[in-house]
Design an enzyme around this catalytic site. Sequence first.
Site, PDB file in Angstrom:
ATOM      1  N   ARG A  72       0.816  -1.217   0.000  1.00  0.00           N
ATOM      2  CA  ARG A  72       0.000   0.000   0.000  1.00  0.00           C
ATOM      3  C   ARG A  72       0.846   1.261   0.000  1.00  0.00           C
ATOM      4  NH1 ARG A  72      -4.463  -1.280   4.512  1.00  0.00           N
ATOM      5  NH2 ARG A  72      -2.579  -1.376   5.769  1.00  0.00           N
ATOM      6  N   GLU A 109       4.659  -6.771  14.288  1.00  0.00           N
ATOM      7  CA  GLU A 109       3.843  -7.120  15.452  1.00  0.00           C
ATOM      8  C   GLU A 109       3.273  -8.519  15.333  1.00  0.00           C
ATOM      9  OE1 GLU A 109       1.367  -4.239  12.892  1.00  0.00           O
ATOM     10  OE2 GLU A 109       3.451  -4.596  13.361  1.00  0.00           O
TER      11      GLU A 109
END
Length: 185
Positions: A72, A109
């Site tokens: 993105r 994460e």
Amino acid sequence: MGFDAVTDIREDAALADRIASLTRDVANFPKRGVQFKDLTPLFADRTAMNAVIDALVDLSAGVGLVAGIESRGSLVAAAVAARLGTGVLSIRKEGKLPPPVLREAYEREYGPAAIEIPADGLDLRGTSIMIIDDVLATGGTLGAANRLLERARAHVTGAAVLVEITALGGREAVAPLPVESLSRV
């Protein structure tokens, strides 16, 4: 919901609100415990997307190259580069480029990853570069992109993200890299 002109949402607070209203939160994706920020509705809204691009162009003025982190970030970086009249570099996920590559491993994460840029056919020495990404969370991806470009001897002037998740401490993790966020949650 729509605005009549891009200038209607160019104010920082209005742009941040518009980004937030067009961001879809998806729980437990791509892994349990992660809340994914889906920016597809933002990208599909022509007025909001143009305002985002305009804001990023303002932040990137004067750079020699815009680097976007796949996928993105690369999408947005290409539009920014087109408006600036400069080149764009897509920082790719591991295994997407033919060798030889410069590679940087890091932790996200939700697990380990690596990003790459071509090692041949691209001379970044001394090139001023703005890094653009979609979301700043823990800073793993952005930090790796910065290290990768520095290894290529580029001059990273800063980074810009559409959304910053402040509670995850990404800004602190990539310091002293200057980071601009269009929206913070």
